[in-house]
Design an enzyme around this catalytic site. Structure first.
Site, PDB file in Angstrom:
ATOM      1  N   ASN A  89      27.352 -14.132  40.935  1.00 42.09           N
ATOM      2  CA  ASN A  89      28.122 -14.389  42.147  1.00 42.09           C
ATOM      3  C   ASN A  89      29.480 -15.031  41.876  1.00 42.09           C
ATOM      4  OD1 ASN A  89      28.437 -15.495  45.067  1.00 42.09           O
ATOM      5  ND2 ASN A  89      28.228 -17.355  43.809  1.00 42.09           N
ATOM      6  N   TYR A 155      42.260  -8.398  43.843  1.00 38.44           N
ATOM      7  CA  TYR A 155      40.882  -8.736  44.230  1.00 38.44           C
ATOM      8  C   TYR A 155      40.141  -7.447  44.593  1.00 38.44           C
ATOM      9  CZ  TYR A 155      37.155 -11.262  46.772  1.00 38.44           C
ATOM     10  OH  TYR A 155      35.946 -11.765  47.211  1.00 38.44           O
ATOM     11  N   LYS A 159      36.778  -5.986  42.651  1.00 40.15           N
ATOM     12  CA  LYS A 159      35.489  -5.800  43.325  1.00 40.15           C
ATOM     13  C   LYS A 159      35.057  -4.324  43.287  1.00 40.15           C
ATOM     14  CE  LYS A 159      34.654 -10.138  44.343  1.00 40.15           C
ATOM     15  NZ  LYS A 159      33.572 -10.873  43.679  1.00 40.15           N
ATOM     16  N   ILE A 188      33.299 -14.618  54.787  1.00 36.83           N
ATOM     17  CA  ILE A 188      32.199 -15.586  54.902  1.00 36.83           C
ATOM     18  C   ILE A 188      32.781 -17.000  54.881  1.00 36.83           C
ATOM     19  CG2 ILE A 188      30.038 -16.418  53.851  1.00 36.83           C
ATOM     20  CD1 ILE A 188      29.892 -13.449  54.799  1.00 36.83           C
ATOM     21  N   THR A 190      33.315 -20.058  53.671  1.00 39.70           N
ATOM     22  CA  THR A 190      33.161 -20.877  52.459  1.00 39.70           C
ATOM     23  C   THR A 190      34.525 -21.478  52.110  1.00 39.70           C
ATOM     24  OG1 THR A 190      33.752 -19.120  50.906  1.00 39.70           O
ATOM     25  CG2 THR A 190      31.421 -19.255  51.544  1.00 39.70           C
TER      26      THR A 190
HETATM   27  P1  NAP Z   1      33.603 -20.483  46.541  1.00 41.49           P
HETATM   28  O1  NAP Z   1      32.942 -21.451  47.447  1.00 41.49           O
HETATM   29  O2  NAP Z   1      35.014 -20.635  46.163  1.00 41.49           O
HETATM   30  O3  NAP Z   1      32.687 -20.292  45.260  1.00 41.49           O
HETATM   31  C1  NAP Z   1      33.129 -19.640  44.105  1.00 41.49           C
HETATM   32  C2  NAP Z   1      32.108 -19.937  43.039  1.00 41.49           C
HETATM   33  O4  NAP Z   1      32.462 -19.219  41.835  1.00 41.49           O
HETATM   34  C3  NAP Z   1      32.067 -21.403  42.681  1.00 41.49           C
HETATM   35  O5  NAP Z   1      30.717 -21.822  42.557  1.00 41.49           O
HETATM   36  C4  NAP Z   1      32.769 -21.476  41.342  1.00 41.49           C
HETATM   37  O6  NAP Z   1      32.205 -22.494  40.529  1.00 41.49           O
HETATM   38  C5  NAP Z   1      32.411 -20.116  40.748  1.00 41.49           C
HETATM   39  N1  NAP Z   1      33.335 -19.710  39.689  1.00 41.49           N
HETATM   40  C6  NAP Z   1      34.618 -19.329  39.811  1.00 41.49           C
HETATM   41  N2  NAP Z   1      35.147 -19.064  38.598  1.00 41.49           N
HETATM   42  C7  NAP Z   1      34.161 -19.286  37.695  1.00 41.49           C
HETATM   43  C8  NAP Z   1      34.069 -19.196  36.278  1.00 41.49           C
HETATM   44  N3  NAP Z   1      35.113 -18.819  35.541  1.00 41.49           N
HETATM   45  N4  NAP Z   1      32.897 -19.496  35.676  1.00 41.49           N
HETATM   46  C9  NAP Z   1      31.825 -19.892  36.399  1.00 41.49           C
HETATM   47  N5  NAP Z   1      31.841 -19.987  37.762  1.00 41.49           N
HETATM   48  C10 NAP Z   1      32.996 -19.699  38.381  1.00 41.49           C
HETATM   49  O7  NAP Z   1      33.573 -19.043  47.231  1.00 41.49           O
HETATM   50  P2  NAP Z   1      32.419 -18.103  47.788  1.00 41.49           P
HETATM   51  O8  NAP Z   1      32.978 -17.502  48.999  1.00 41.49           O
HETATM   52  O9  NAP Z   1      31.091 -18.748  47.821  1.00 41.49           O
HETATM   53  O10 NAP Z   1      32.459 -16.970  46.646  1.00 41.49           O
HETATM   54  C11 NAP Z   1      31.337 -16.541  45.922  1.00 41.49           C
HETATM   55  C12 NAP Z   1      31.488 -15.065  45.642  1.00 41.49           C
HETATM   56  O11 NAP Z   1      31.487 -14.341  46.874  1.00 41.49           O
HETATM   57  C13 NAP Z   1      32.793 -14.667  44.914  1.00 41.49           C
HETATM   58  O12 NAP Z   1      32.514 -13.700  43.926  1.00 41.49           O
HETATM   59  C14 NAP Z   1      33.620 -14.039  46.041  1.00 41.49           C
HETATM   60  O13 NAP Z   1      34.542 -13.103  45.548  1.00 41.49           O
HETATM   61  C15 NAP Z   1      32.535 -13.399  46.875  1.00 41.49           C
HETATM   62  N6  NAP Z   1      32.898 -13.094  48.251  1.00 41.49           N
HETATM   63  C16 NAP Z   1      33.306 -14.089  49.096  1.00 41.49           C
HETATM   64  C17 NAP Z   1      33.649 -13.762  50.398  1.00 41.49           C
HETATM   65  C18 NAP Z   1      34.134 -14.807  51.370  1.00 41.49           C
HETATM   66  O14 NAP Z   1      34.726 -14.428  52.394  1.00 41.49           O
HETATM   67  N7  NAP Z   1      33.904 -16.078  51.151  1.00 41.49           N
HETATM   68  C19 NAP Z   1      33.553 -12.425  50.839  1.00 41.49           C
HETATM   69  C20 NAP Z   1      33.122 -11.455  49.952  1.00 41.49           C
HETATM   70  C21 NAP Z   1      32.796 -11.791  48.670  1.00 41.49           C
HETATM   71  P3  NAP Z   1      33.051 -23.537  39.632  1.00 41.49           P
HETATM   72  O15 NAP Z   1      34.388 -23.718  40.282  1.00 41.49           O
HETATM   73  O16 NAP Z   1      32.193 -24.754  39.627  1.00 41.49           O
HETATM   74  O17 NAP Z   1      33.130 -22.898  38.280  1.00 41.49           O
END
Ligand code: NAP
Length: 248
Positions: A89, A155, A159, A188, A190
Site C-alpha cells: 500500500n 502519479y 498507478k 479517500i 487521509t
Molecule cells: P498517507 O496517509 O499519506 O499514507 C502513505 C503511506 O505510505 C504512509 O504510511 C507512508 O509511511 C507510506 N510510504 C510512503 N513512502 C514510503 C516508502 N518509501 N517506504 C515505506 N512506506 C512509505 O496516504 P494514503 O492515502 O493512506 O495512501 C496509501 C496508498 O493509497 C498510497 O499508495 C496512495 O497512492 C493510495 N491511494 C490514496 C488515495 C487517497 O485519496 N488518499 C486514493 C487512491 C489511492 P511512512 O511515511 O511512515 O514511510
C-alpha cells in the site's frame, strides 16, 4: 474470523488506508506486521492493535530499498513463522506540475515509491509464499491506475504501472497458489487527501457519483475481501472502491 491464524503484512501501515487495513486485519485475528519509515506512527498503529488485544509488530523499512524490503519479510518470518497476506500500500502523490516543468528527480521518486516499491515487495513476499505453497497479495493502485487525470500525470503513470505489474505477476503465480489483486480507490479522506487545496478537495469530491470522498475503512473492507478465502477464485482483478467514479 476470516483471518484466523494468518500472518498479514501492510506496507505504509503508519497512516491512512494502511493503518485502517492493519487494524481491520487484526480485528479478523491476523497477526500483523506494520511497515513504514516513521517509527512513532508505526508504533502507534501497533499500539492501537495491541490495545484491542491483538498481535502486531512494527518493522521500519523504506520500500524503495531492496535490503529494507528483504529485511521486512525476514523479520516477519523470524517473529511469526510465515507470511500469508501482504497489502503493498505504500505510496505517494508527489509534485505534479505540467509535464514540461517536471524534474527528473520527481519522476524517479514517484516511480521508485509507487512502482519499484510494489515490485520489490512482491519479489520477497512471493519468494516466501512459494515456500509455503499459498498466499494472497493486494497491491494499491488508484482510480488513476485505470483512467487518467491530466493534472496528476506522474502519479497516473505510476498507478497504471502497478495495475500492469500486478496482472502479470498474478498470471505468473496463478498455479502456485498465490493470488494477486489490485484495489483502486477514488479520493479517500487521509493525510494525502488533506494535503491538497480546498479547491482541489471540492473538485475531487464532485468526481464521485456517490457525492463524497471515501473513508480508509471503506478501502480496508475491500482489501480484507481480496486477502481472504472469500476471494479464493479472484486473481489479477482490479477492485474499484471509487463511489462509482469509473462507471460514468
Ligand atoms: P498517507 O496517509 O499519506 O499514507 C502513505 C503511506 O505510505 C504512509 O504510511 C507512508 O509511511 C507510506 N510510504 C510512503 N513512502 C514510503 C516508502 N518509501 N517506504 C515505506 N512506506 C512509505 O496516504 P494514503 O492515502 O493512506 O495512501 C496509501 C496508498 O493509497 C498510497 O499508495 C496512495 O497512492 C493510495 N491511494 C490514496 C488515495 C487517497 O485519496 N488518499 C486514493 C487512491 C489511492 P511512512 O511515511 O511512515 O514511510
Amino acid at each position: 474470523m476470516i483471518m484466523q491464524d494468518k500472518v498479514a503484512l501492510v506496507t505504509g501501515g503508519t497512516a491512512g488506508i494502511g493503518r485502517a487495513t492493519a487494524i481491520a486485519y487484526a480485528q479478523q485475528q491476523a497477526k500483523v506486521v506494520v511497515v513504514g519509515r516513521r517509527i512513532d506512527e508505526g508504533e502507534e498503529t501497533v499500539r492501537l492493535i495491541k490495545e484491542a488485544g491483538k498481535e502486531a509488530i512494527f518493522v521500519q523499512a523504506d520500500v524503495t530499498k531492496e535490503a529494507d524490503v528483504k529485511a521486512m519479510v525476514d523479520k516477519t518470518v523470524d517473529v511469526f513463522g510465515r507470511l500469508d497476506i501482504a497489502f503493498n500500500n505504500a505510496g505517494m502523490a508527489g509534485e505534479n506540475p505540467s509535464l514540461i516543468e517536471q524534474a527528473e528527480a520527481e519522476y524517479d521518486r514517484t516511480m521508485n515509491v509507487n512502482v519499484k516499491g510494489v515490485w520489490l515487495s512482491m519479489k520477497y513476499e512471493i519468494a516466501q509464499m512459494l515456500k509455503q505453497g499459498s498466499g494472497a497479495i493486494v497491491n494499491m493502485a488508484s482510480v488513476v491506475g485505470v483512467v487518467a487525470l491530466p493534472n496528476i500525470l506522474l502519479y497516473t503513470a505510476s498507478k497504471h504501472a502497478v495495475v500492469g505489474l500486478t496482472k502479470a505477476a498474478a498470471l505468473q503465480y496463478a498455479k502456485a497458489g498465490i493470488r494477486i489483486n489490485i484495489v483502486a480507490p477514488g479520493a479517500i479522506q487521509t493525510d494525502m487527501f488533506e494535503a491538497v487545496t480546498d479547491e482541489a478537495k471540492a473538485y475531487l469530491a464532485g468526481l464521485h457519483p456517490i457525492g463524497r470522498v471515501g473513508t480508509p475503512l471503506e478501502v480496508a473492507n475491500a482489501v480484507l475481501f481480496l486477502s481472504s478465502e472469500m476471494a479464493s477464485f479472484v486473481t489479477g482483478e482490479t477492485l474499484m472502491v471509487d463511489g462509482g467514479y469509473v462507471a460514468q
